[in-house]
Design a protein around this motif. Structure first.
Motif, PDB file in Angstrom:
ATOM      1  N   MET A   1     -22.065 -17.126  -0.283  1.00 43.66           N
ATOM      2  CA  MET A   1     -20.846 -16.313  -0.179  1.00 43.66           C
ATOM      3  C   MET A   1     -21.178 -14.964   0.447  1.00 43.66           C
ATOM      4  N   ASP A   2     -20.333 -14.527   1.367  1.00 43.92           N
ATOM      5  CA  ASP A   2     -20.509 -13.236   2.020  1.00 43.92           C
ATOM      6  C   ASP A   2     -20.435 -12.137   0.967  1.00 43.92           C
ATOM      7  N   GLU A   3     -21.436 -11.257   0.983  1.00 49.27           N
ATOM      8  CA  GLU A   3     -21.474 -10.185  -0.019  1.00 49.27           C
ATOM      9  C   GLU A   3     -20.340  -9.181   0.140  1.00 49.27           C
ATOM     10  N   ARG A   4     -19.681  -9.197   1.291  1.00 46.96           N
ATOM     11  CA  ARG A   4     -18.554  -8.278   1.515  1.00 46.96           C
ATOM     12  C   ARG A   4     -17.261  -8.783   0.895  1.00 46.96           C
ATOM     13  N   LEU A   5     -17.230 -10.041   0.457  1.00 45.43           N
ATOM     14  CA  LEU A   5     -15.986 -10.632  -0.028  1.00 45.43           C
ATOM     15  C   LEU A   5     -15.333  -9.851  -1.169  1.00 45.43           C
ATOM     16  N   PRO A   6     -16.092  -9.424  -2.206  1.00 42.91           N
ATOM     17  CA  PRO A   6     -15.416  -8.659  -3.280  1.00 42.91           C
ATOM     18  C   PRO A   6     -14.682  -7.416  -2.782  1.00 42.91           C
ATOM     19  N   LYS A   7     -15.299  -6.667  -1.852  1.00 44.22           N
ATOM     20  CA  LYS A   7     -14.637  -5.472  -1.312  1.00 44.22           C
ATOM     21  C   LYS A   7     -13.416  -5.853  -0.483  1.00 44.22           C
ATOM     22  N   VAL A   8     -13.549  -6.915   0.299  1.00 45.80           N
ATOM     23  CA  VAL A   8     -12.428  -7.375   1.127  1.00 45.80           C
ATOM     24  C   VAL A   8     -11.257  -7.771   0.250  1.00 45.80           C
ATOM     25  N   VAL A   9     -11.537  -8.487  -0.835  1.00 50.80           N
ATOM     26  CA  VAL A   9     -10.489  -8.944  -1.745  1.00 50.80           C
ATOM     27  C   VAL A   9      -9.776  -7.751  -2.376  1.00 50.80           C
ATOM     28  N   ARG A  10     -10.534  -6.800  -2.875  1.00 57.20           N
ATOM     29  CA  ARG A  10      -9.925  -5.632  -3.528  1.00 57.20           C
ATOM     30  C   ARG A  10      -9.122  -4.799  -2.545  1.00 57.20           C
ATOM     31  N   ARG A  11      -9.730  -4.464  -1.422  1.00 56.08           N
ATOM     32  CA  ARG A  11      -9.040  -3.619  -0.449  1.00 56.08           C
ATOM     33  C   ARG A  11      -7.858  -4.342   0.185  1.00 56.08           C
ATOM     34  N   GLY A  12      -8.042  -5.606   0.521  1.00 57.70           N
ATOM     35  CA  GLY A  12      -6.969  -6.363   1.154  1.00 57.70           C
ATOM     36  C   GLY A  12      -5.753  -6.499   0.258  1.00 57.70           C
ATOM     37  N   SER A  13      -5.980  -6.853  -1.002  1.00 53.32           N
ATOM     38  CA  SER A  13      -4.841  -7.019  -1.910  1.00 53.32           C
ATOM     39  C   SER A  13      -4.170  -5.680  -2.196  1.00 53.32           C
ATOM     40  N   MET A  14      -4.959  -4.606  -2.283  1.00 53.33           N
ATOM     41  CA  MET A  14      -4.381  -3.286  -2.521  1.00 53.33           C
ATOM     42  C   MET A  14      -3.523  -2.845  -1.333  1.00 53.33           C
ATOM     43  N   LEU A  15      -4.019  -3.049  -0.121  1.00 53.76           N
ATOM     44  CA  LEU A  15      -3.270  -2.653   1.075  1.00 53.76           C
ATOM     45  C   LEU A  15      -1.995  -3.477   1.230  1.00 53.76           C
ATOM     46  N   LEU A  16      -2.063  -4.755   0.906  1.00 55.90           N
ATOM     47  CA  LEU A  16      -0.858  -5.586   0.951  1.00 55.90           C
ATOM     48  C   LEU A  16       0.160  -5.118  -0.088  1.00 55.90           C
ATOM     49  N   GLY A  17      -0.328  -4.667  -1.241  1.00 54.38           N
ATOM     50  CA  GLY A  17       0.564  -4.114  -2.259  1.00 54.38           C
ATOM     51  C   GLY A  17       1.247  -2.838  -1.783  1.00 54.38           C
ATOM     52  N   VAL A  18       0.500  -1.980  -1.092  1.00 55.26           N
ATOM     53  CA  VAL A  18       1.081  -0.756  -0.528  1.00 55.26           C
ATOM     54  C   VAL A  18       2.167  -1.100   0.480  1.00 55.26           C
ATOM     55  N   CYS A  19       1.900  -2.088   1.331  1.00 57.96           N
ATOM     56  CA  CYS A  19       2.896  -2.530   2.313  1.00 57.96           C
ATOM     57  C   CYS A  19       4.150  -3.039   1.620  1.00 57.96           C
ATOM     58  N   ALA A  20       3.970  -3.815   0.555  1.00 58.36           N
ATOM     59  CA  ALA A  20       5.115  -4.378  -0.166  1.00 58.36           C
ATOM     60  C   ALA A  20       5.989  -3.283  -0.765  1.00 58.36           C
ATOM     61  N   VAL A  21       5.367  -2.276  -1.361  1.00 60.99           N
ATOM     62  CA  VAL A  21       6.123  -1.183  -1.984  1.00 60.99           C
ATOM     63  C   VAL A  21       6.888  -0.382  -0.925  1.00 60.99           C
ATOM     64  N   ALA A  22       6.210  -0.032   0.170  1.00 61.18           N
ATOM     65  CA  ALA A  22       6.867   0.743   1.239  1.00 61.18           C
ATOM     66  C   ALA A  22       8.024  -0.045   1.846  1.00 61.18           C
ATOM     67  N   ALA A  23       7.821  -1.340   2.071  1.00 54.93           N
ATOM     68  CA  ALA A  23       8.882  -2.166   2.657  1.00 54.93           C
ATOM     69  C   ALA A  23      10.061  -2.299   1.698  1.00 54.93           C
ATOM     70  N   ALA A  24       9.789  -2.449   0.411  1.00 53.22           N
ATOM     71  CA  ALA A  24      10.866  -2.571  -0.576  1.00 53.22           C
ATOM     72  C   ALA A  24      11.688  -1.286  -0.650  1.00 53.22           C
ATOM     73  N   LEU A  25      11.020  -0.139  -0.635  1.00 49.72           N
ATOM     74  CA  LEU A  25      11.733   1.144  -0.665  1.00 49.72           C
ATOM     75  C   LEU A  25      12.605   1.308   0.578  1.00 49.72           C
ATOM     76  N   MET A  26      12.061   0.962   1.739  1.00 48.52           N
ATOM     77  CA  MET A  26      12.811   1.099   2.982  1.00 48.52           C
ATOM     78  C   MET A  26      13.980   0.130   3.024  1.00 48.52           C
ATOM     79  N   ALA A  27      13.808  -1.062   2.466  1.00 48.36           N
ATOM     80  CA  ALA A  27      14.909  -2.027   2.405  1.00 48.36           C
ATOM     81  C   ALA A  27      16.054  -1.477   1.558  1.00 48.36           C
ATOM     82  N   ALA A  28      15.701  -0.834   0.444  1.00 50.49           N
ATOM     83  CA  ALA A  28      16.726  -0.241  -0.424  1.00 50.49           C
ATOM     84  C   ALA A  28      17.475   0.871   0.306  1.00 50.49           C
TER      85      ALA A  28
END
Length: 193
Positions: A1-28
């Motif tokens: 397993m690529d040793e970078r995977l844990p960081k990718v998982v944490r950062r990727g999911s966090m950034l997708l969460g930020v996108c979801a929140v910003a998009a939801a606010l703008m939709a409202a």
């Protein structure tokens, strides 16, 4: 397993969460402004205006409501899908990596088009219609008070859309840093908590 995977998982999911929140606010915000356009147009219909003036009013109101509806739909879909992608990346699901890359490309274009579609402030004078743009919608007119979200729509829409777009692109960059094979291998149990 690529040793970078844990960081990718944490950062990727966090950034997708930020996108979801910003998009939801703008939709409202888009939904609220869509409602305001209808209220202003209905208020002007109560005045003794000639049919030609009402034609211009209805034309501009229809354009604004269509653009805002497109914004609301694109942003709502973006918020829902990025929420699912954030969970998929966090759980290291095999479909999460390609889905994030494809959706980032498609949603990136859709977000930019939706932002450009809504007229923020037109250069022409308010001659044909009192609501040619979002600034006109937000002004105190037709016996209605000011609407802060409509007046600030250009700034609010630009900031929140750029946050959503930037987070989505950054998330795609993160998940692209590791191989697709790493998403098929059994992850470390501590990684997906």
């Amino acid at each position: 397993m690529d040793e970078r995977l844990p960081k990718v998982v944490r950062r990727g999911s966090m950034l997708l969460g930020v996108c979801a929140v910003a998009a939801a606010l703008m939709a409202a915000v888009a939904i609220d402004c869509w409602w305001r356009v209808g209220v202003v147009a209905d208020a002007y219909h109560g005045f003794a205006w000639p049919a030609s003036a009402l034609t211009y009013l209805d034309r501009d109101a229809g354009h604004l409501r269509t653009a805002l509806a497109v914004n609301a739909i694109v942003l709502t879909v973006t918020a829902v899908v990025t929420t699912l992608l954030a969970r998929g990346v966090h759980r290291v699901r095999p479909w999460a990596r390609p889905a994030t890359l494809w959706f980032a490309a498609a949603a990136g274009v859709a977000l930019v088009v939706a932002l450009v579609l809504t007229p923020a402030e037109v250069a022409q004078p308010y001659s044909d219609s009192p609501i040619p743009d979002m600034l006109g919608v937000g002004l105190a007119q037709a016996g209605l008070g000011e609407h802060v979200l409509s007046q600030g729509y250009p700034t609010i829409a630009t900031v929140l859309t750029l946050i959503a777009l930037g987070a989505l692109i950054a998330a795609a960059v993160q998940v692209s840093r590791v191989s697709q094979l790493d998403f098929f291998r059994p992850p470390d149990p501590g990684l997906t908590r």
